[in-house]
Write a protein that holds these residues in place. Structure first.
Motif, mmCIF file in Angstrom:
data_model
loop_
_atom_site.group_PDB
_atom_site.id
_atom_site.type_symbol
_atom_site.label_atom_id
_atom_site.label_comp_id
_atom_site.label_asym_id
_atom_site.label_seq_id
_atom_site.Cartn_x
_atom_site.Cartn_y
_atom_site.Cartn_z
ATOM 1 N N MET A 1 0.841 -1.193 0.000
ATOM 2 C CA MET A 1 0.000 0.000 0.000
ATOM 3 C C MET A 1 0.882 1.251 0.000
ATOM 4 S SD MET A 1 -3.174 0.703 2.510
ATOM 5 C CE MET A 1 -3.040 2.102 3.574
ATOM 6 N N ALA A 2 0.552 2.229 -0.855
ATOM 7 C CA ALA A 2 1.353 3.451 -0.971
ATOM 8 C C ALA A 2 1.285 4.263 0.319
ATOM 9 C CB ALA A 2 0.844 4.291 -2.138
ATOM 10 N N ARG A 3 2.392 4.849 0.676
ATOM 11 C CA ARG A 3 2.421 5.744 1.825
ATOM 12 C C ARG A 3 1.846 7.088 1.422
ATOM 13 N NH1 ARG A 3 7.490 5.367 5.634
ATOM 14 N NH2 ARG A 3 5.819 5.813 7.078
ATOM 15 N N THR A 4 1.399 7.831 2.425
ATOM 16 C CA THR A 4 0.808 9.144 2.177
ATOM 17 C C THR A 4 1.790 10.231 2.573
ATOM 18 O OG1 THR A 4 -1.424 8.292 2.556
ATOM 19 C CG2 THR A 4 -1.127 10.665 2.769
ATOM 20 N N LEU A 5 1.914 11.229 1.720
ATOM 21 C CA LEU A 5 2.701 12.415 2.007
ATOM 22 C C LEU A 5 1.736 13.583 2.169
ATOM 23 C CD1 LEU A 5 5.194 14.206 2.219
ATOM 24 C CD2 LEU A 5 5.328 14.183 -0.294
ATOM 25 N N GLU A 6 1.687 14.140 3.370
ATOM 26 C CA GLU A 6 0.837 15.290 3.636
ATOM 27 C C GLU A 6 1.681 16.560 3.541
ATOM 28 O OE1 GLU A 6 -2.248 14.557 6.916
ATOM 29 O OE2 GLU A 6 -0.592 13.188 7.399
ATOM 30 N N PHE A 7 1.200 17.491 2.759
ATOM 31 C CA PHE A 7 1.906 18.738 2.483
ATOM 32 C C PHE A 7 1.053 19.894 3.014
ATOM 33 C CE2 PHE A 7 2.844 21.748 -1.355
ATOM 34 C CZ PHE A 7 3.687 22.535 -0.584
ATOM 35 N N PHE A 8 1.447 20.427 4.165
ATOM 36 C CA PHE A 8 0.756 21.571 4.763
ATOM 37 C C PHE A 8 1.445 22.845 4.296
ATOM 38 C CE2 PHE A 8 -0.635 18.251 7.616
ATOM 39 C CZ PHE A 8 -1.914 18.647 8.016
ATOM 40 N N PHE A 9 0.674 23.797 3.799
ATOM 41 C CA PHE A 9 1.253 24.989 3.187
ATOM 42 C C PHE A 9 0.253 26.140 3.240
ATOM 43 C CE2 PHE A 9 -1.251 22.822 0.100
ATOM 44 C CZ PHE A 9 -1.870 23.821 -0.641
ATOM 45 N N ASP A 10 0.752 27.318 2.915
ATOM 46 C CA ASP A 10 -0.070 28.519 2.816
ATOM 47 C C ASP A 10 0.375 29.237 1.547
ATOM 48 O OD1 ASP A 10 -0.940 31.310 3.147
ATOM 49 O OD2 ASP A 10 -1.323 30.825 5.242
ATOM 50 N N TYR A 11 -0.574 29.787 0.813
ATOM 51 C CA TYR A 11 -0.218 30.503 -0.412
ATOM 52 C C TYR A 11 0.555 31.782 -0.129
ATOM 53 C CZ TYR A 11 -3.230 27.105 -2.646
ATOM 54 O OH TYR A 11 -3.767 25.920 -3.077
ATOM 55 N N ALA A 12 0.622 32.201 1.123
ATOM 56 C CA ALA A 12 1.427 33.371 1.505
ATOM 57 C C ALA A 12 2.901 33.031 1.667
ATOM 58 C CB ALA A 12 0.899 33.956 2.815
ATOM 59 N N SER A 13 3.246 31.759 1.700
ATOM 60 C CA SER A 13 4.591 31.312 2.040
ATOM 61 C C SER A 13 5.451 31.094 0.796
ATOM 62 C CB SER A 13 4.505 29.998 2.833
ATOM 63 O OG SER A 13 5.745 29.336 2.864
ATOM 64 N N PRO A 14 6.487 31.922 0.608
ATOM 65 C CA PRO A 14 7.352 31.701 -0.561
ATOM 66 C C PRO A 14 8.104 30.374 -0.502
ATOM 67 C CG PRO A 14 8.216 33.477 0.825
ATOM 68 C CD PRO A 14 6.877 33.115 1.364
ATOM 69 N N ALA A 25 6.795 15.638 -8.118
ATOM 70 C CA ALA A 25 7.819 14.726 -8.644
ATOM 71 C C ALA A 25 8.319 13.793 -7.553
ATOM 72 C CB ALA A 25 8.978 15.518 -9.249
ATOM 73 N N LEU A 26 8.462 14.325 -6.349
ATOM 74 C CA LEU A 26 8.904 13.503 -5.216
ATOM 75 C C LEU A 26 7.886 12.391 -4.955
ATOM 76 C CD1 LEU A 26 10.299 14.858 -1.848
ATOM 77 C CD2 LEU A 26 8.709 12.957 -1.936
ATOM 78 N N ALA A 27 6.597 12.757 -4.926
ATOM 79 C CA ALA A 27 5.556 11.755 -4.692
ATOM 80 C C ALA A 27 5.556 10.699 -5.794
ATOM 81 C CB ALA A 27 4.189 12.436 -4.589
ATOM 82 N N LYS A 28 5.754 11.134 -7.018
ATOM 83 C CA LYS A 28 5.775 10.186 -8.138
ATOM 84 C C LYS A 28 6.958 9.223 -8.017
ATOM 85 C CE LYS A 28 5.468 9.968 -13.153
ATOM 86 N NZ LYS A 28 5.391 10.730 -14.404
ATOM 87 N N GLU A 191 11.830 12.341 1.189
ATOM 88 C CA GLU A 191 11.948 11.273 0.194
ATOM 89 C C GLU A 191 12.497 9.993 0.808
ATOM 90 O OE1 GLU A 191 13.362 10.539 -4.399
ATOM 91 O OE2 GLU A 191 13.552 12.528 -3.498
ATOM 92 N N ARG A 192 13.484 10.138 1.665
ATOM 93 C CA ARG A 192 14.051 8.961 2.330
ATOM 94 C C ARG A 192 13.020 8.280 3.218
ATOM 95 N NH1 ARG A 192 19.761 9.931 4.915
ATOM 96 N NH2 ARG A 192 18.564 11.204 6.336
ATOM 97 N N GLY A 196 12.365 6.349 -0.739
ATOM 98 C CA GLY A 196 13.112 6.688 -1.942
ATOM 99 C C GLY A 196 14.498 7.198 -1.555
ATOM 100 N N GLY A 197 15.336 7.416 -2.524
ATOM 101 C CA GLY A 197 16.645 8.029 -2.296
ATOM 102 C C GLY A 197 17.601 7.267 -1.441
#
Length: 197
Positions: A1-14, A25-28, A191-192, A196-197
């Protein structure tokens, strides 16, 4: 079963912008299921006693150089700090959740980050938000109305509260299971952790 990568972010954050350019690409590469999770960075800062880098003069001066270095390194268009920085991203974050419901959050996120940090647009402007909805193949009027609904407001609050409860103090924050990683410069560790990696 594939692992889940949760990406928490804000559109204000460069730095979340930089992460967004790498995370798919990392998830792929790792076969991970990617979950884009907008949250309110200001609320995270307030809850954790953290402060944005721009609030410290020496960090603010370095920020512009660092972001230019990163965009060059990643092959992204030249970075432009919007005139409205720090960005009021509340509406954009809500609209991101609307896009997520329709399976369009990646397209919306790329359009939003480009608008803010390449084109220097104000993500709080209704016309800009409508452009972003169209770029993500959403019907603008319907999407903007949905972004003001209580369920979307509650979903953004839940994402924010959950991130804080799990230890987040800034953006971008990643979780692989309950292991947390902070910053676009920690993605090799993400990634590790995903095998991966």
């Amino acid at each position: 079963m594939a692992r889940t990568l949760e990406f928490f972010f804000d559109y204000a954050s460069p730095y979340s912008y930089l992460a967004s350019a790498q995370v798919e690409a990392l998830a792929k590469r790792t076969g991970a299921e990617l979950r884009w999770r907008p949250f309110l960075l200001g609320a995270v800062f307030k809850a954790t006693g953290n402060v944005p880098p721009i609030s410290t003069a020496s960090k603010a001066a370095y920020l512009a150089k660092d972001l230019l270095d990163w965009t060059r390194y990643l092959g992204l268009p030249p970075f432009q700090m919007p005139g409205t920085f720090p960005i009021n991203s509340l509406k954009a974050n809500r609209l991101g959740l609307v896009a997520a419901e329709q399976g369009r959050i990646a397209a919306f996120s790329h359009a939003a980050y480009r608008a803010a940090f390449v084109d220097g647009k104000d993500l709080n402007e209704p016309g800009v938000l409508a452009e972003l909805a169209r770029a993500a193949e959403l019907e603008p009027q319907q999407a903007l109305a949905k972004a003001e609904s209580q369920d979307i407001k509650d979903a953004l609050r839940r994402n924010t509260d959950e991130a804080i409860a799990r230890g987040a103090f800034g953006a971008p924050t990643f979780f692989v299971g309950e292991e947390m990683f902070f910053g676009n410069d920690r993605m090799q560790f993400v990634e590790r952790a995903l095998g991966g990696g």
